[in-house]
Scaffold this active site. Sequence first.
Site, PDB file in Angstrom:
ATOM      1  CD  GLU A  35     -36.661 -65.256 -31.195  1.00  0.00           C
ATOM      2  OE1 GLU A  35     -36.413 -65.342 -30.177  1.00  0.00           O
ATOM      3  OE2 GLU A  35     -37.615 -64.531 -31.870  1.00  0.00           O
TER       4      GLU A  35
ATOM      5  CD  GLU B  28     -39.250 -90.270 -19.089  1.00  0.00           C
ATOM      6  OE1 GLU B  28     -39.438 -91.574 -19.111  1.00  0.00           O
ATOM      7  OE2 GLU B  28     -38.756 -89.445 -18.425  1.00  0.00           O
TER       8      GLU B  28
ATOM      9  CB  CYS C   8     -15.966-101.597   4.597  1.00  0.00           C
ATOM     10  SG  CYS C   8     -17.319-100.279   5.002  1.00  0.00           S
TER      11      CYS C   8
ATOM     12  CE  LYS D  80     -40.438 -65.800 -30.197  1.00  0.00           C
ATOM     13  NZ  LYS D  80     -39.342 -65.128 -29.182  1.00  0.00           N
TER      14      LYS D  80
ATOM     15  CE  LYS E 207     -39.534 -78.488 -26.470  1.00  0.00           C
ATOM     16  NZ  LYS E 207     -39.882 -78.814 -25.225  1.00  0.00           N
TER      17      LYS E 207
ATOM     18  CE  LYS F 243     -39.069 -73.952 -25.905  1.00  0.00           C
ATOM     19  NZ  LYS F 243     -38.341 -74.421 -24.687  1.00  0.00           N
TER      20      LYS F 243
ATOM     21  CG  LEU G 201     -43.022 -70.428 -26.920  1.00  0.00           C
ATOM     22  CD1 LEU G 201     -41.663 -70.653 -27.350  1.00  0.00           C
ATOM     23  CD2 LEU G 201     -44.044 -69.961 -27.340  1.00  0.00           C
TER      24      LEU G 201
HETATM   25  S1  IVH Z   1     -40.893 -66.987 -26.666  1.00  0.00           S
HETATM   26  C1  IVH Z   1     -43.254 -64.361 -23.901  1.00  0.00           C
HETATM   27  N1  IVH Z   1     -38.298 -67.405 -27.558  1.00  0.00           N
HETATM   28  O1  IVH Z   1     -39.021 -71.554 -23.855  1.00  0.00           O
HETATM   29  C2  IVH Z   1     -42.263 -65.458 -24.308  1.00  0.00           C
HETATM   30  N2  IVH Z   1     -39.097 -68.635 -25.533  1.00  0.00           N
HETATM   31  O2  IVH Z   1     -41.621 -73.227 -23.428  1.00  0.00           O
HETATM   32  C3  IVH Z   1     -42.671 -66.520 -24.961  1.00  0.00           C
HETATM   33  N3  IVH Z   1     -37.359 -69.939 -24.539  1.00  0.00           N
HETATM   34  O3  IVH Z   1     -40.759 -69.684 -21.442  1.00  0.00           O
HETATM   35  C4  IVH Z   1     -41.665 -67.377 -25.240  1.00  0.00           C
HETATM   36  N4  IVH Z   1     -35.900 -69.636 -26.059  1.00  0.00           N
HETATM   37  O4  IVH Z   1     -38.398 -69.492 -21.406  1.00  0.00           O
HETATM   38  C5  IVH Z   1     -39.201 -67.791 -26.690  1.00  0.00           C
HETATM   39  N5  IVH Z   1     -36.281 -67.861 -28.485  1.00  0.00           N
HETATM   40  C6  IVH Z   1     -37.189 -67.916 -27.490  1.00  0.00           C
HETATM   41  C7  IVH Z   1     -36.928 -69.015 -26.415  1.00  0.00           C
HETATM   42  C8  IVH Z   1     -37.890 -69.281 -25.567  1.00  0.00           C
HETATM   43  C9  IVH Z   1     -36.177 -70.282 -25.030  1.00  0.00           C
HETATM   44  C10 IVH Z   1     -38.119 -70.401 -23.373  1.00  0.00           C
HETATM   45  C11 IVH Z   1     -38.840 -69.465 -22.604  1.00  0.00           C
HETATM   46  C12 IVH Z   1     -40.205 -69.900 -22.576  1.00  0.00           C
HETATM   47  C13 IVH Z   1     -40.211 -71.404 -22.853  1.00  0.00           C
HETATM   48  C14 IVH Z   1     -41.491 -71.542 -23.459  1.00  0.00           C
END
Ligand code: IVH
Length: 674
Positions: free
Chosen positions: A117, A38, A418, A294, A319, A119, A86
């Site tokens: 990676e 949402e 009650c 990345k 996502k 998330k 992100l």
């Molecule tokens: S890179 C400078 N890698 O997701 C770092 N973020 O919505 C930029 N997160 O703030 C993010 N897993 O807290 C990165 N493998 C991953 C991640 C990750 C979880 C979180 C992180 C970030 C948020 C972005």
Amino acid sequence: MTRPTPGEERRAAELRRVLAQANHDYYVLDAPTLSDAEYDLLLRELQALEHAHPALRTPDSPTRRVGAAPASALAKVHHHAPMLSLANAFSAEELAEWEARNARINPDVPAGGYTTEIKIDGAAINLLYEHGHFVRGATRGNGVIGEDVTANLRTVEELPLVLGGRGHPARMEIRGEVYLSHQAFVRLNAEREREAEPPFANPRNAAAGSLRQLDPAITRRRRLRLFAFHVQVIEGRLPAETQWEVLDLLEAWGFPVAPHRKRHRDLAAVQRAVEGYESAIKRLPFDADGVVVKVDPLALQEDLGVVGGREPRWGIARKFAPEVARTTLRHILLNVGRTGAVTPYADLEPVEVGGVTVSSATLHNEDQIAQKDIREGDEVEVMRAGEVIPQVLGPTTEARERKGRHHPWKPPTHCPACGTALHRPEDEVIRYCENGACPGRVLEGIVHYAGRDAMDIRGLGYERVKLLLDERLIRDVADLYRLTPAQLETLEGFAAQSAKQLVAAIAASRERPLSSFLFGIGIRHVGKSNAQLLARRFPSLDRLAAASVGEIEAVPGVGAAIAQAVADFFGHAGTRDLLARLRDAGVDPVEADTVDTTGPLAGKTYVLTGTLPTLSRKDAAALIEKAGGRVAGSVSKQTDAVVAGDDAGSKLEKAKSLGVEVIDEEELVRRVGR
Ligand code: IVH
């Protein structure tokens, strides 16, 4: 460029308001009011409006901010570089558009390759290391200023205090995520339920809440875990050329790096891997909500830079849609807990969500029901994420627009068990039945009293307690002690043997320590650990009953609200009567063993002196006592160690002259953690 219409202006203002509120609920209160899906939808709508009409882009727009301003008693920390967030991509097309945008900035991007990676869905952290030593840790806060949670992070066992390997830049910030495993989350919520505290909505909020605890001992018990994924160099050089190598380095330095990372030559390979990630993520023992893609070469990353101070161009979160299903909300039902909390929950037409049949779900509280306009009979969306209790997101648009819809749901004014008028304390979203004799509360209360962490009466569970109440053999816990095998034998489900066993188990509970009794008897805010703190300081019921609010509050680790609740409890005429009857029945518990003989500091005497860097004196004493140690006021030959902070005076001198060991806060925290 066209001017925004008044309608668009209104919509943008509305979106700003809703998103700012959602940020506050999420980041400050750790109690989200919007699902991620949402939130993302609304944020995107606002971004689109601002993109079409830059005049709508106000300085305080949530599109410019990463989170909410930090608000707590924790010290503020300026991040050296902002903590970024992100952008999201929900489809293969959106991922392709991302690459195309980047290729327009630097045509080398598509051939540079990618690292992917998982998330991790936890709480973002920023760890400052100087010359390989952990110096400070902070939450994200608003991205620029976060909160100092160093002492709490020190309790995270996976966090390396001193880095291994080589090639550490002299000063750097390691970015990562702390999280709770599904198992730890389920255990934590079960514990909170027993301690009459509201459960956390999901592991992420539980992790964020645990990280921002003021008492590191609490954080330690939550068993937070950690993954690192990014290095921000402040001074020195990073011996890596790609994100892939950064992850290798992080691992070599001793940081946990999330499983399943992959390297790809091009975006087509990334796209092929996405599906595999989706199924791998479902099997993880913790929450993850997507894949981070990345740009691999760090030189290209630098070239691409950051959009609006908020999102790096070099990374994007791919996502997956959360598991959501539609079904009918048959009824909004009420549950009465032992503390009298009356909470609404959804009775649903059974529906499959992510492979599990769901027929009830949480509605959180009445404010959320009103805010989302959830009504009985509505078609609703139900979401299940990981191990978390399913939740009702809200009515579907069709349901909202349906003619002949039920009237808005009205919160109960009276207890469903009650009939007593309910009371909603200020600042709380829950109503309470304050009738101590309420049958709903009494039933749950007796079950709790018999529980393992309380009086440990084996064989006395929910069904049997209900039976004994229905048969009018008991009215409260004091009556349990008058039950005879002959009475029980006549009841359904009992035989001669089981009747005798239960009576014996009830009799044996007279020997339980005071701390178990205090936990079992059900005093608001008094969970297991508070019960122990109280019982150690006031080792008999008489002593505790006679204590003033001030004396109770002076117990390290016990706050004002708890002290008041304890005093109110003992001041109540009904309580005094119940305790007298329990005493007549031979229940007069004491805390015989007031020292935790299994704690890491069992049998040790510590002295505190000076100002410690993060812990107050009271908190430090609580840590020592919880670990089984004793805190003395002065140094002698019997002292095992002195914990010295800044401006330590004569006690430090005395310790040195007697040859008593002197340690700092960091060492203390390390010792209590073992
Ligand atoms: S890179 C400078 N890698 O997701 C770092 N973020 O919505 C930029 N997160 O703030 C993010 N897993 O807290 C990165 N493998 C991953 C991640 C990750 C979880 C979180 C992180 C970030 C948020 C972005």
